[in-house]
Scaffold this motif. Structure first.
Motif, PDB file in Angstrom:
ATOM      1  N   ARG A  69       0.830  -1.212   0.000  1.00  0.00           N
ATOM      2  CA  ARG A  69       0.000   0.000   0.000  1.00  0.00           C
ATOM      3  C   ARG A  69       0.861   1.257   0.000  1.00  0.00           C
ATOM      4  N   LYS A  70       2.137   1.118   0.352  1.00  0.00           N
ATOM      5  CA  LYS A  70       3.013   2.279   0.531  1.00  0.00           C
ATOM      6  C   LYS A  70       3.966   2.426  -0.645  1.00  0.00           C
ATOM      7  N   ASP A 128       7.668   2.257   0.311  1.00  0.00           N
ATOM      8  CA  ASP A 128       8.228   0.905   0.465  1.00  0.00           C
ATOM      9  C   ASP A 128       8.571   0.308  -0.892  1.00  0.00           C
ATOM     10  N   LEU A 129       7.670   0.465  -1.848  1.00  0.00           N
ATOM     11  CA  LEU A 129       7.880  -0.119  -3.170  1.00  0.00           C
ATOM     12  C   LEU A 129       9.022   0.567  -3.910  1.00  0.00           C
ATOM     13  N   SER A 130       9.129   1.876  -3.752  1.00  0.00           N
ATOM     14  CA  SER A 130      10.239   2.598  -4.389  1.00  0.00           C
ATOM     15  C   SER A 130      11.573   2.142  -3.827  1.00  0.00           C
ATOM     16  N   ARG A 131      11.634   1.988  -2.501  1.00  0.00           N
ATOM     17  CA  ARG A 131      12.865   1.517  -1.873  1.00  0.00           C
ATOM     18  C   ARG A 131      13.207   0.098  -2.338  1.00  0.00           C
ATOM     19  N   PHE A 132      12.195  -0.754  -2.416  1.00  0.00           N
ATOM     20  CA  PHE A 132      12.404  -2.125  -2.872  1.00  0.00           C
ATOM     21  C   PHE A 132      12.926  -2.139  -4.305  1.00  0.00           C
ATOM     22  N   ALA A 133      12.315  -1.333  -5.164  1.00  0.00           N
ATOM     23  CA  ALA A 133      12.762  -1.256  -6.562  1.00  0.00           C
ATOM     24  C   ALA A 133      14.196  -0.765  -6.656  1.00  0.00           C
ATOM     25  N   GLU A 134      14.553   0.224  -5.856  1.00  0.00           N
ATOM     26  CA  GLU A 134      15.922   0.742  -5.866  1.00  0.00           C
ATOM     27  C   GLU A 134      16.917  -0.316  -5.415  1.00  0.00           C
ATOM     28  N   GLU A 135      16.530  -1.124  -4.429  1.00  0.00           N
ATOM     29  CA  GLU A 135      17.422  -2.168  -3.948  1.00  0.00           C
ATOM     30  C   GLU A 135      17.598  -3.259  -4.997  1.00  0.00           C
ATOM     31  N   GLN A 142      -7.282  -1.595  -1.306  1.00  0.00           N
ATOM     32  CA  GLN A 142      -5.985  -0.930  -1.160  1.00  0.00           C
ATOM     33  C   GLN A 142      -4.837  -1.933  -1.204  1.00  0.00           C
ATOM     34  N   VAL A 143      -5.031  -3.094  -0.576  1.00  0.00           N
ATOM     35  CA  VAL A 143      -3.970  -4.100  -0.546  1.00  0.00           C
ATOM     36  C   VAL A 143      -3.885  -4.843  -1.872  1.00  0.00           C
ATOM     37  N   MET A 144      -5.013  -5.418  -2.299  1.00  0.00           N
ATOM     38  CA  MET A 144      -4.957  -6.369  -3.414  1.00  0.00           C
ATOM     39  C   MET A 144      -5.069  -5.725  -4.790  1.00  0.00           C
ATOM     40  N   LEU A 145      -5.853  -4.649  -4.931  1.00  0.00           N
ATOM     41  CA  LEU A 145      -5.971  -3.997  -6.225  1.00  0.00           C
ATOM     42  C   LEU A 145      -4.926  -2.902  -6.392  1.00  0.00           C
ATOM     43  N   TYR A 146      -5.033  -1.859  -5.576  1.00  0.00           N
ATOM     44  CA  TYR A 146      -4.103  -0.748  -5.747  1.00  0.00           C
ATOM     45  C   TYR A 146      -2.682  -1.152  -5.385  1.00  0.00           C
ATOM     46  N   GLY A 147      -2.540  -2.094  -4.455  1.00  0.00           N
ATOM     47  CA  GLY A 147      -1.211  -2.606  -4.147  1.00  0.00           C
ATOM     48  C   GLY A 147      -0.583  -3.296  -5.350  1.00  0.00           C
ATOM     49  N   THR A 148      -1.412  -4.010  -6.113  1.00  0.00           N
ATOM     50  CA  THR A 148      -0.925  -4.662  -7.327  1.00  0.00           C
ATOM     51  C   THR A 148      -0.503  -3.635  -8.368  1.00  0.00           C
ATOM     52  N   VAL A 149      -1.338  -2.624  -8.569  1.00  0.00           N
ATOM     53  CA  VAL A 149      -1.008  -1.590  -9.553  1.00  0.00           C
ATOM     54  C   VAL A 149       0.275  -0.861  -9.151  1.00  0.00           C
ATOM     55  N   LYS A 150       0.359  -0.459  -7.879  1.00  0.00           N
ATOM     56  CA  LYS A 150       1.548   0.250  -7.412  1.00  0.00           C
ATOM     57  C   LYS A 150       2.802  -0.618  -7.534  1.00  0.00           C
ATOM     58  N   SER A 151       2.661  -1.909  -7.219  1.00  0.00           N
ATOM     59  CA  SER A 151       3.801  -2.820  -7.316  1.00  0.00           C
ATOM     60  C   SER A 151       4.303  -2.896  -8.751  1.00  0.00           C
ATOM     61  N   CYS A 152       3.384  -3.031  -9.683  1.00  0.00           N
ATOM     62  CA  CYS A 152       3.777  -3.137 -11.086  1.00  0.00           C
ATOM     63  C   CYS A 152       4.423  -1.843 -11.578  1.00  0.00           C
ATOM     64  N   ARG A 153       3.862  -0.719 -11.209  1.00  0.00           N
ATOM     65  CA  ARG A 153       4.436   0.554 -11.652  1.00  0.00           C
ATOM     66  C   ARG A 153       5.854   0.747 -11.109  1.00  0.00           C
ATOM     67  N   ALA A 154       6.077   0.277  -9.878  1.00  0.00           N
ATOM     68  CA  ALA A 154       7.405   0.447  -9.278  1.00  0.00           C
ATOM     69  C   ALA A 154       8.421  -0.555  -9.803  1.00  0.00           C
ATOM     70  N   LEU A 155       7.992  -1.798 -10.035  1.00  0.00           N
ATOM     71  CA  LEU A 155       8.941  -2.873 -10.301  1.00  0.00           C
ATOM     72  C   LEU A 155       9.132  -3.208 -11.775  1.00  0.00           C
ATOM     73  N   LEU A 156       8.118  -2.993 -12.595  1.00  0.00           N
ATOM     74  CA  LEU A 156       8.208  -3.452 -13.982  1.00  0.00           C
ATOM     75  C   LEU A 156       9.306  -2.774 -14.801  1.00  0.00           C
ATOM     76  N   PRO A 157       9.737  -1.561 -14.464  1.00  0.00           N
ATOM     77  CA  PRO A 157      10.889  -1.030 -15.198  1.00  0.00           C
ATOM     78  C   PRO A 157      12.137  -1.903 -15.086  1.00  0.00           C
ATOM     79  N   TYR A 158      12.191  -2.758 -14.061  1.00  0.00           N
ATOM     80  CA  TYR A 158      13.362  -3.611 -13.840  1.00  0.00           C
ATOM     81  C   TYR A 158      13.111  -5.062 -14.239  1.00  0.00           C
TER      82      TYR A 158
END
Length: 251
Positions: free
Chosen positions: A60-61, A64-71, A107-123
């Protein structure tokens, strides 16, 4: 041979943990992320092989996802497969009760999925794979499950959009819709496992509404995840693979 890397969101228990183990057993490096640090570390410590790591991530955060993607970028540069097994089960009436509780499922399952993909898919590497764990609730209904079902249905449609929009990169995106799987989500608020209840035994075993007459195992879903990540699934995208012991073919 260079190890491939799988990112497993929601990998601290149930289907996510079984999926992490399957990829590790097959020689992959696994990055396990969840909002439970202790359980994540426990899963990582149990994985065969080496190079696995755990991360504390609340989907949801965005921070957190940005930090994870950077790592991931700093440590791996890129990865091969994204598996999203994040899920919560909080029964709530469609029209009554605390809206914040109802909305938390989205927030967890839908928007969390969208946010996760936006943060991680560039990598995610070109020709990579995206696999979302949804549920047969994406098209089925049970009392109190409106928010859960809406989230799962929306993730299914979002995955189809990803399949279309990421096809130029050769990325395949699919969902898996499990039925009754014996995981911690089967434990209800009163501490009882619904899969060991008289209700389950009568409806789904005795009267045959579940043809295989048993709940599935997390490992049985993990096997389908691994199939979708492999070469034999190279012409499957935008699809839903149902893993439910035949439940949804009956009436």
């Amino acid at each position: 041979m260079v190890k491939k890397t799988a990112v497993i969101l929601g990998g601290s228990s149930g289907i996510g943990a079984a999926t992490a183990w399957r990829f590790a057993h097959e020689g992959w490096r696994v990055l396990v992320a969840s909002c439970n640090r202790a359980k994540t570390e426990e899963v990582v410590a149990s994985l065969p092989g080496d190079g696995h790591r755990g991360y504390l991530v609340d989907v949801r955060k965005e921070s957190d996802l940005s930090r994870f993607a950077e790592e991931i970028c700093a440590m791996e540069g890129s990865f091969d497969v994204l598996v999203n097994s994040v899920g919560i089960s909080e029964a709530s009436p469609a029209l009554e009760g605390d809206f914040a509780k109802w909305d938390n499922s989205l927030q967890v399952m839908l928007y969390g999925t969208v946010k996760s993909c936006r943060a991680l898919l560039p990598y995610l590497k070109d020709a990579g794979r995206i696999i979302h764990i949804t549920s047969i609730h994406y098209e089925r209904v049970a009392p109190g499950s409106s928010a859960y079902g809406i989230a799962k249905a929306a993730v299914t449609q979002f995955t189809r959009s990803l399949a279309l929009e990421l096809a130029p990169r050769g990325i395949l995106a699919n969902t898996i819709a499990p039925g009754f799987i014996n995981t911690p989500m089967s434990i209800k608020g009163d501490g009882r496992n619904e899969l060991e209840s008289e209700w389950f035994a009568d409806n789904y075993v005795k009267y045959g509404h579940l043809p295989l007459k048993r709940a599935g195992k997390p490992e049985e879903v993990a096997g389908v995840v691994y199939f979708l990540a492999g070469p034999d699934a190279s012409y499957i995208t935008g699809s839903v693979l149902t893993v439910d012991g035949g439940l949804t073919i009956t009436f």
